[in-house]
Scaffold this motif. Structure first.
Motif, PDB file in Angstrom:
ATOM      1  N   ALA A   1       0.842  -1.200   0.000  1.00 52.64           N
ATOM      2  CA  ALA A   1       0.000   0.000   0.000  1.00 52.64           C
ATOM      3  C   ALA A   1       0.878   1.250   0.000  1.00 52.64           C
ATOM      4  CB  ALA A   1      -0.920  -0.009   1.210  1.00 52.64           C
ATOM      5  N   GLU A   2       1.995   1.189   0.707  1.00 52.32           N
ATOM      6  CA  GLU A   2       2.898   2.351   0.764  1.00 52.32           C
ATOM      7  C   GLU A   2       3.549   2.619  -0.592  1.00 52.32           C
ATOM      8  OE1 GLU A   2       7.017   3.643   2.953  1.00 52.32           O
ATOM      9  OE2 GLU A   2       5.669   2.278   4.002  1.00 52.32           O
ATOM     10  N   SER A   3       3.973   1.576  -1.293  1.00 54.89           N
ATOM     11  CA  SER A   3       4.615   1.788  -2.595  1.00 54.89           C
ATOM     12  C   SER A   3       3.611   2.308  -3.624  1.00 54.89           C
ATOM     13  CB  SER A   3       5.278   0.504  -3.090  1.00 54.89           C
ATOM     14  OG  SER A   3       4.310  -0.474  -3.407  1.00 54.89           O
ATOM     15  N   LEU A   4       2.382   1.838  -3.573  1.00 56.19           N
ATOM     16  CA  LEU A   4       1.355   2.345  -4.488  1.00 56.19           C
ATOM     17  C   LEU A   4       1.004   3.790  -4.162  1.00 56.19           C
ATOM     18  CD1 LEU A   4      -0.981  -0.769  -4.734  1.00 56.19           C
ATOM     19  CD2 LEU A   4       0.616   0.076  -6.459  1.00 56.19           C
ATOM     20  N   ASP A   5       0.992   4.139  -2.869  1.00 59.34           N
ATOM     21  CA  ASP A   5       0.718   5.517  -2.466  1.00 59.34           C
ATOM     22  C   ASP A   5       1.841   6.442  -2.926  1.00 59.34           C
ATOM     23  OD1 ASP A   5      -1.052   7.276  -1.214  1.00 59.34           O
ATOM     24  OD2 ASP A   5       0.203   7.328   0.585  1.00 59.34           O
ATOM     25  N   ASP A   6       3.099   5.997  -2.780  1.00 60.09           N
ATOM     26  CA  ASP A   6       4.239   6.790  -3.255  1.00 60.09           C
ATOM     27  C   ASP A   6       4.181   6.983  -4.766  1.00 60.09           C
ATOM     28  OD1 ASP A   6       5.224   7.086  -0.728  1.00 60.09           O
ATOM     29  OD2 ASP A   6       6.750   5.522  -0.912  1.00 60.09           O
ATOM     30  N   ALA A   7       3.793   5.941  -5.477  1.00 59.74           N
ATOM     31  CA  ALA A   7       3.706   6.031  -6.937  1.00 59.74           C
ATOM     32  C   ALA A   7       2.626   7.020  -7.368  1.00 59.74           C
ATOM     33  CB  ALA A   7       3.427   4.656  -7.532  1.00 59.74           C
ATOM     34  N   SER A   8       1.555   7.123  -6.621  1.00 59.67           N
ATOM     35  CA  SER A   8       0.493   8.059  -6.989  1.00 59.67           C
ATOM     36  C   SER A   8       0.894   9.509  -6.747  1.00 59.67           C
ATOM     37  CB  SER A   8      -0.789   7.752  -6.212  1.00 59.67           C
ATOM     38  OG  SER A   8      -0.635   8.082  -4.847  1.00 59.67           O
ATOM     39  N   LEU A   9       1.906   9.732  -5.896  1.00 56.45           N
ATOM     40  CA  LEU A   9       2.352  11.093  -5.613  1.00 56.45           C
ATOM     41  C   LEU A   9       3.574  11.500  -6.436  1.00 56.45           C
ATOM     42  CD1 LEU A   9       1.927  11.008  -1.734  1.00 56.45           C
ATOM     43  CD2 LEU A   9       0.409  12.068  -3.405  1.00 56.45           C
ATOM     44  N   MET A  10       4.131  10.604  -7.226  1.00 57.68           N
ATOM     45  CA  MET A  10       5.322  10.895  -8.021  1.00 57.68           C
ATOM     46  C   MET A  10       5.185  12.064  -8.994  1.00 57.68           C
ATOM     47  SD  MET A  10       7.087   7.428  -9.158  1.00 57.68           S
ATOM     48  CE  MET A  10       8.809   7.326  -8.875  1.00 57.68           C
ATOM     49  N   PRO A  11       4.043  12.262  -9.644  1.00 60.23           N
ATOM     50  CA  PRO A  11       3.953  13.373 -10.594  1.00 60.23           C
ATOM     51  C   PRO A  11       4.191  14.743  -9.960  1.00 60.23           C
ATOM     52  CG  PRO A  11       2.125  11.882 -10.921  1.00 60.23           C
ATOM     53  CD  PRO A  11       2.841  11.431  -9.695  1.00 60.23           C
ATOM     54  N   PHE A  12       4.072  14.851  -8.640  1.00 56.82           N
ATOM     55  CA  PHE A  12       4.248  16.129  -7.968  1.00 56.82           C
ATOM     56  C   PHE A  12       5.654  16.305  -7.402  1.00 56.82           C
ATOM     57  CE2 PHE A  12      -0.107  14.533  -7.283  1.00 56.82           C
ATOM     58  CZ  PHE A  12      -0.759  15.411  -8.119  1.00 56.82           C
ATOM     59  N   ALA A  13       6.530  15.319  -7.535  1.00 55.52           N
ATOM     60  CA  ALA A  13       7.824  15.340  -6.868  1.00 55.52           C
ATOM     61  C   ALA A  13       8.822  16.308  -7.495  1.00 55.52           C
ATOM     62  CB  ALA A  13       8.420  13.937  -6.845  1.00 55.52           C
ATOM     63  N   ASP A  14       8.649  16.692  -8.744  1.00 59.54           N
ATOM     64  CA  ASP A  14       9.650  17.547  -9.386  1.00 59.54           C
ATOM     65  C   ASP A  14       9.336  19.033  -9.263  1.00 59.54           C
ATOM     66  OD1 ASP A  14       7.495  17.508 -11.036  1.00 59.54           O
ATOM     67  OD2 ASP A  14       8.645  17.387 -12.893  1.00 59.54           O
ATOM     68  N   ASP A  15       8.216  19.387  -8.680  1.00 58.86           N
ATOM     69  CA  ASP A  15       7.860  20.795  -8.491  1.00 58.86           C
ATOM     70  C   ASP A  15       7.619  21.028  -7.001  1.00 58.86           C
ATOM     71  OD1 ASP A  15       6.980  23.371  -8.600  1.00 58.86           O
ATOM     72  OD2 ASP A  15       5.476  23.017 -10.160  1.00 58.86           O
ATOM     73  N   PRO A  16       8.592  21.627  -6.302  1.00 55.90           N
ATOM     74  CA  PRO A  16       8.479  21.774  -4.848  1.00 55.90           C
ATOM     75  C   PRO A  16       7.243  22.557  -4.389  1.00 55.90           C
ATOM     76  CG  PRO A  16      10.715  22.230  -5.554  1.00 55.90           C
ATOM     77  CD  PRO A  16       9.886  22.094  -6.793  1.00 55.90           C
ATOM     78  N   GLU A  17       6.828  23.588  -5.136  1.00 56.36           N
ATOM     79  CA  GLU A  17       5.660  24.365  -4.716  1.00 56.36           C
ATOM     80  C   GLU A  17       4.383  23.536  -4.816  1.00 56.36           C
ATOM     81  OE1 GLU A  17       3.074  28.214  -6.066  1.00 56.36           O
ATOM     82  OE2 GLU A  17       5.226  28.224  -6.483  1.00 56.36           O
ATOM     83  N   VAL A  18       4.240  22.807  -5.904  1.00 53.19           N
ATOM     84  CA  VAL A  18       3.064  21.943  -6.064  1.00 53.19           C
ATOM     85  C   VAL A  18       3.100  20.831  -5.022  1.00 53.19           C
ATOM     86  CG1 VAL A  18       1.893  20.357  -7.626  1.00 53.19           C
ATOM     87  CG2 VAL A  18       2.832  22.477  -8.503  1.00 53.19           C
ATOM     88  N   ALA A  19       4.296  20.315  -4.744  1.00 57.26           N
ATOM     89  CA  ALA A  19       4.420  19.264  -3.731  1.00 57.26           C
ATOM     90  C   ALA A  19       3.952  19.777  -2.373  1.00 57.26           C
ATOM     91  CB  ALA A  19       5.861  18.787  -3.651  1.00 57.26           C
ATOM     92  N   ARG A  20       4.296  21.019  -2.017  1.00 59.15           N
ATOM     93  CA  ARG A  20       3.846  21.589  -0.739  1.00 59.15           C
ATOM     94  C   ARG A  20       2.323  21.724  -0.705  1.00 59.15           C
ATOM     95  NH1 ARG A  20       8.647  24.506  -1.240  1.00 59.15           N
ATOM     96  NH2 ARG A  20       7.649  26.185  -2.400  1.00 59.15           N
ATOM     97  N   ARG A  21       1.724  22.143  -1.826  1.00 62.52           N
ATOM     98  CA  ARG A  21       0.263  22.285  -1.864  1.00 62.52           C
ATOM     99  C   ARG A  21      -0.430  20.924  -1.738  1.00 62.52           C
ATOM    100  NH1 ARG A  21       0.450  26.044  -6.752  1.00 62.52           N
ATOM    101  NH2 ARG A  21      -0.367  24.197  -7.761  1.00 62.52           N
ATOM    102  N   VAL A  22       0.125  19.922  -2.405  1.00 58.18           N
ATOM    103  CA  VAL A  22      -0.478  18.583  -2.325  1.00 58.18           C
ATOM    104  C   VAL A  22      -0.311  18.020  -0.912  1.00 58.18           C
ATOM    105  CG1 VAL A  22      -0.312  16.210  -3.184  1.00 58.18           C
ATOM    106  CG2 VAL A  22      -0.240  18.112  -4.778  1.00 58.18           C
ATOM    107  N   GLU A  23       0.860  18.271  -0.296  1.00 63.43           N
ATOM    108  CA  GLU A  23       1.068  17.828   1.090  1.00 63.43           C
ATOM    109  C   GLU A  23       0.057  18.477   2.023  1.00 63.43           C
ATOM    110  OE1 GLU A  23       5.067  18.663   2.237  1.00 63.43           O
ATOM    111  OE2 GLU A  23       5.867  16.901   1.248  1.00 63.43           O
ATOM    112  N   ALA A  24      -0.182  19.778   1.822  1.00 63.78           N
ATOM    113  CA  ALA A  24      -1.140  20.482   2.672  1.00 63.78           C
ATOM    114  C   ALA A  24      -2.557  19.955   2.455  1.00 63.78           C
ATOM    115  CB  ALA A  24      -1.085  21.976   2.392  1.00 63.78           C
ATOM    116  N   ALA A  25      -2.892  19.620   1.223  1.00 65.08           N
ATOM    117  CA  ALA A  25      -4.248  19.151   0.918  1.00 65.08           C
ATOM    118  C   ALA A  25      -4.487  17.714   1.365  1.00 65.08           C
ATOM    119  CB  ALA A  25      -4.519  19.282  -0.578  1.00 65.08           C
ATOM    120  N   THR A  26      -3.465  16.857   1.218  1.00 71.10           N
ATOM    121  CA  THR A  26      -3.669  15.437   1.510  1.00 71.10           C
ATOM    122  C   THR A  26      -3.101  15.004   2.848  1.00 71.10           C
ATOM    123  OG1 THR A  26      -1.621  14.777   0.417  1.00 71.10           O
ATOM    124  CG2 THR A  26      -3.637  14.835  -0.933  1.00 71.10           C
ATOM    125  N   GLY A  27      -2.123  15.743   3.356  1.00 70.28           N
ATOM    126  CA  GLY A  27      -1.468  15.343   4.606  1.00 70.28           C
ATOM    127  C   GLY A  27      -0.441  14.251   4.410  1.00 70.28           C
TER     128      GLY A  27
END
Length: 73
Positions: A27-53
């Motif tokens: 479950a952890e590897s699938l969850d990490d894979a679903s968040l990969m598209p946001f890993a190369d843009d730090p600002e978008v990554a922060r917004r997704v972290e704030a939205a999803t936790g």
């Protein structure tokens, strides 16, 4: 009747193929894979972290080396 049997075998084959591909995933590897598209843009990554936790391991994009920027010809 033959068409029904062939369609059923196709569905069963597809089911087992997907199960075989995802067998070693957690479950952890699938969850990490679903968040990969946001890993190369730090600002978008922060917004997704704030939205999803969920923690995203963001990497800052490489800066071009000095002298390797846009060149006008």
């Amino acid at each position: 009747m033959t068409e029904f049997v062939l369609n059923s075998l196709g569905v069963v084959f597809l089911w087992f193929a997907i199960e075989n591909c995802l067998r070693h995933q957690t479950a952890e590897s699938l969850d990490d894979a679903s968040l990969m598209p946001f890993a190369d843009d730090p600002e978008v990554a922060r917004r997704v972290e704030a939205a999803t936790g969920k923690r995203i391991h963001a990497v800052a994009p490489e800066e071009p080396a000095k002298g390797w920027g846009n060149i006008e010809i």
